[in-house]
Design a protein around this motif. Sequence first.
Motif, mmCIF file in Angstrom:
data_model
loop_
_atom_site.group_PDB
_atom_site.id
_atom_site.type_symbol
_atom_site.label_atom_id
_atom_site.label_comp_id
_atom_site.label_asym_id
_atom_site.label_seq_id
_atom_site.Cartn_x
_atom_site.Cartn_y
_atom_site.Cartn_z
ATOM 1 N N LEU A 18 0.665 -1.315 -0.101
ATOM 2 C CA LEU A 18 0.005 0.109 -0.038
ATOM 3 C C LEU A 18 0.792 1.209 0.082
ATOM 4 C CD1 LEU A 18 -3.051 -0.500 2.657
ATOM 5 C CD2 LEU A 18 -3.238 0.113 0.201
ATOM 6 N N GLU A 22 -0.525 5.261 -0.608
ATOM 7 C CA GLU A 22 -0.475 6.013 0.760
ATOM 8 C C GLU A 22 0.329 7.242 0.476
ATOM 9 O OE1 GLU A 22 0.271 3.307 3.459
ATOM 10 O OE2 GLU A 22 -1.776 2.889 4.190
ATOM 11 N N ARG A 23 1.476 7.087 -0.065
ATOM 12 C CA ARG A 23 2.326 8.217 -0.583
ATOM 13 C C ARG A 23 1.585 9.214 -1.535
ATOM 14 N NH1 ARG A 23 6.294 4.230 -0.142
ATOM 15 N NH2 ARG A 23 6.321 3.902 -2.500
ATOM 16 N N ARG A 25 -1.598 9.744 -1.418
ATOM 17 C CA ARG A 25 -2.718 10.241 -0.745
ATOM 18 C C ARG A 25 -2.039 11.365 0.201
ATOM 19 N NH1 ARG A 25 -4.258 6.536 4.051
ATOM 20 N NH2 ARG A 25 -2.248 7.334 4.497
ATOM 21 N N ASP A 26 -0.877 10.996 0.847
ATOM 22 C CA ASP A 26 -0.331 11.891 1.685
ATOM 23 C C ASP A 26 0.096 13.146 1.191
ATOM 24 O OD1 ASP A 26 -0.912 10.043 3.721
ATOM 25 O OD2 ASP A 26 1.176 9.397 3.768
ATOM 26 N N ARG A 29 -3.806 15.407 0.220
ATOM 27 C CA ARG A 29 -4.699 14.967 1.071
ATOM 28 C C ARG A 29 -6.190 15.821 0.722
ATOM 29 N NH1 ARG A 29 -4.588 11.262 5.097
ATOM 30 N NH2 ARG A 29 -2.668 10.838 5.768
ATOM 31 N N HIS A 35 -7.726 9.581 -2.267
ATOM 32 C CA HIS A 35 -8.283 8.875 -1.171
ATOM 33 C C HIS A 35 -9.060 7.626 -1.776
ATOM 34 C CE1 HIS A 35 -7.612 11.448 2.127
ATOM 35 N NE2 HIS A 35 -7.790 12.582 1.414
ATOM 36 N N VAL A 38 -6.566 4.523 -2.553
ATOM 37 C CA VAL A 38 -6.281 3.847 -1.368
ATOM 38 C C VAL A 38 -7.406 2.922 -1.176
ATOM 39 C CG1 VAL A 38 -5.985 3.878 1.003
ATOM 40 C CG2 VAL A 38 -4.581 5.558 -0.484
ATOM 41 N N ASP A 50 -11.391 -1.193 6.113
ATOM 42 C CA ASP A 50 -10.217 -0.036 5.883
ATOM 43 C C ASP A 50 -10.723 0.800 4.732
ATOM 44 O OD1 ASP A 50 -9.093 -1.199 8.107
ATOM 45 O OD2 ASP A 50 -7.775 -2.278 7.021
ATOM 46 N N ALA A 54 -11.192 5.088 3.930
ATOM 47 C CA ALA A 54 -10.541 5.810 2.886
ATOM 48 C C ALA A 54 -11.730 6.483 2.133
ATOM 49 C CB ALA A 54 -9.840 5.090 2.020
#
Length: 232
Positions: A18, A22-23, A25-26, A29, A35, A38, A50, A54
């Motif tokens: 993941l 996730e990178r 997404r980060d 934001r 999102h 993810v 989970d 998201a």
Amino acid sequence: AIPRIARMIAEGQAGAELGEPERVRDRNRGAPAAHILVGDVLMALGRPADAANAYREAANIEFSESVAMRFVAALNRSGQGAAALRVLDLFLGQNPRSVPGLLLAADHFMATGQWARATEILEGLRLRLGNRNATILANLGWAWFSRGQPEKAAEYARRAYAIAPRNAAVASGYGWILYKGGADKAGGAALLRKAVGIAPDVPGFRFQLAQALIGLNRKAAAKLQLEAVLAA
């Protein structure tokens, strides 16, 4: 990165890593698509609870049809049916003409035996979209059959089958309506057998076929189908 990772998901290659989604997404934001990415990977990995979290983040930024449908599906798959229904109600309150949203609502009413409400939604969609949507027609067939109108149900199921004869669910639904409604028991059994041939790994289709075969006094053939159901 998003199109490439989305393509991997579509090809069944989400993998267990993941990190990159996730990178993305980060770093983004405020972008719903990050999102969603993810969430899609988590769904592909079999982690719907989970994924729902998201999709909730995406919905908080933009409550679009794409986000809402994903959010509802993830909640349902993670056993949060009541929460899924609340999200769907909220979305339809803002988007009362959304076809995917209305289809999900009809599915809910059918699953809970609220046939009149399901029929109302599906008939409204049919009037809007015409008689070329096999899913709507097949569901109308099942809804009318469940309301005790087998002749009307068979006509809708026949139309759905004419559009999508290679769709196992459509063939099975039409076959069951013909068999249980008594209009053509042998023809119904043949359609149920066809559904099994198209989707041999679906136990429900085999179980319906077995019931029809028992009714036609073909118990040896029914036993073979039931053994396959048990094996699954």
